[in-house]
Write a protein that holds these residues in place. Structure first.
Motif, short mmCIF file in Angstrom:
data_model
loop_
_atom_site.label_atom_id
_atom_site.label_comp_id
_atom_site.label_asym_id
_atom_site.label_seq_id
_atom_site.Cartn_x
_atom_site.Cartn_y
_atom_site.Cartn_z
N LYS A 1 60.64 106.93 96.07
CA LYS A 1 60.76 108.16 95.80
C LYS A 1 61.07 109.17 96.96
O LYS A 1 62.07 109.84 96.67
CB LYS A 1 59.44 108.89 95.00
N GLU A 2 60.54 108.84 98.06
CA GLU A 2 60.44 109.69 99.28
C GLU A 2 61.83 109.76 99.69
O GLU A 2 62.54 110.59 100.18
CB GLU A 2 59.64 109.23 100.26
N ASP B 1 59.01 105.77 91.82
CA ASP B 1 57.51 106.37 92.14
C ASP B 1 56.45 105.38 92.16
O ASP B 1 55.73 104.97 91.23
CB ASP B 1 57.10 107.50 91.13
N SER C 1 58.18 116.35 93.21
CA SER C 1 58.16 115.73 94.51
C SER C 1 58.79 116.33 95.32
O SER C 1 59.01 116.47 96.68
CB SER C 1 58.69 114.29 94.51
N THR D 1 60.10 113.46 88.15
CA THR D 1 59.78 112.77 89.75
C THR D 1 60.50 113.88 90.55
O THR D 1 59.86 114.39 91.56
CB THR D 1 60.38 111.64 89.70
#
Length: 344
Positions: free
Chosen positions: A330-331, A155, A16, A12
């Motif tokens: 996730k962000e 995610d 990302s 991840t």
């Protein structure tokens, strides 16, 4: 890149992170595992072709000398511990590790304990939870100034894509279905969970366990000895998310955790959880009666009664999802890693 929590977090992070600022190279002992399929295909992979970290020690040093990275990021605590003595030989490189366990409970092999004595060599140690941070300070004598707490990311995009896959489920509509997921090891406490289900074997409540591990034979024997016909072992599943989403309840029976990804993912699927009161960020993740409930699993009868109660409640799936997304998306978590890397 097998199907483990640490491997998923590394995947991840690589996928990302802001690629206009960071270029990632992934160093693996072996180039294999399910998560390679999901990894950004532009990622450069360095394969050492080694089966044990002790055999990879000098090849890792050689790779660091060759590629001269600005940052070496270790995604697995025990492997990072083995490498920690070499850090002073690379004064221009910032070494960061992400610890994966409550070390004082998880690490029992003397040789690994020895290498943890050099853990303070790292520039920064990422702890996933307050429990992990406290353990590092109290029991490993890590300087608090070196520790940064960053929780694990969820995610949601990956989960939503996996939920679209057509998978045949074993659940029966007339039953209430409970799901548990994890390595079948002593740490995960499935033996205690089976003791709980002794009190539920006359109910139409069925337990489905996803996972493999060293304790599988013992657990299946325990099931047979107690005539637990409502307990089912499903083995390993590459896509567990439909099993989670379509269950009535998720249960985490672990004796201790680091910061359990599977509990976050249960919430991301909108499923209410009953969780053993163990170390490893449980109190951070669970918002009581919103996304779950914390109960002492060793009080088997009480835990069974809580399962019986909660499987018959229609919990608000969107509220459960929001409780996870607002804190662990996730962000949000990747931004914290980028902030960490940017100040180095």
């Amino acid at each position: 890149m097998k199907m483990g929590g640490a491997e998923r977090i590394i995947m991840t992070l690589i996928n990302s992170i802001d690629k206009t600022k960071y270029k990632s190279k992934l160093l693996l002992m072996r180039k294999e595992g399910y998560y390679l399929k999901l990894l950004d295909q532009n990622t450069e992979i360095i394969e050492l072709k080694k089966d044990r970290i002790r055999n990879a020690f000098f090849p890792v040093i050689k790779a660091i000398r060759k590629y001269k990275p600005a940052i070496v990021f270790g995604g697995w605590g025990e492997i990072s511990a083995f490498l920690s003595p070499i850090i002073p030989f690379f004064p221009k490189i910032h070494f960061i590790t992400r610890e994966t366990n409550i070390v004082s409970k998880h690490v029992i092999r003397p040789e690994i304990k020895f290498f943890y004595k050099f853990y303070n060599n790292f520039s920064t140690i990422v702890a996933q939870s307050e429990d992990m941070k406290s353990d590092l300070i109290k029991n490993l004598k890590i300087k608090e100034s070196k520790i940064v707490k960053i929780n694990n990311p969820v995610d949601f995009d990956l989960i939503e894509s996996k939920l679209k896959e057509k998978i045949e489920l074993p659940y029966l509509k007339e039953n209430k279905n409970v799901i548990a997921i994890g390595n079948l090891s002593k740490r995960k406490g499935f033996d205690n969970l089976l003791k709980v289900f002794i009190y539920l074997k006359e109910e139409n409540i069925h337990l489905y366990i996803i996972g493999e591990g060293d304790e599988e034979e013992n657990l299946k024997l325990q099931k047979e000895q107690n005539k637990l016909n409502n307990v089912h072992f499903l083995g390993k599943k590459t896509n567990p998310f439909p099993f989670i989403k379509n269950a009535d309840l998720f249960v985490l029976s672990s004796r201790y955790e680091g910061f359990p990804n599977v509990l976050l993912e249960a919430g991301a699927c909108g499923i209410f959880s009953i969780v053993n009161n163990c170390k490893g960020g449980i109190n951070e993740i669970i918002q009581p009666n919103i996304n779950g409930k914390i109960v002492n699993i060793e009080n088997f009868h009480l835990f069974a009664n809580e399962i019986k109660r909660e499987v018959n409640i229609q919990h608000e799936k969107n509220i459960i999802k929001k409780s996870i997304k607002d804190r662990y998306s996730k962000e949000k978590i990747i931004r914290q890693y980028e902030d960490l890397f940017s100040v180095i």
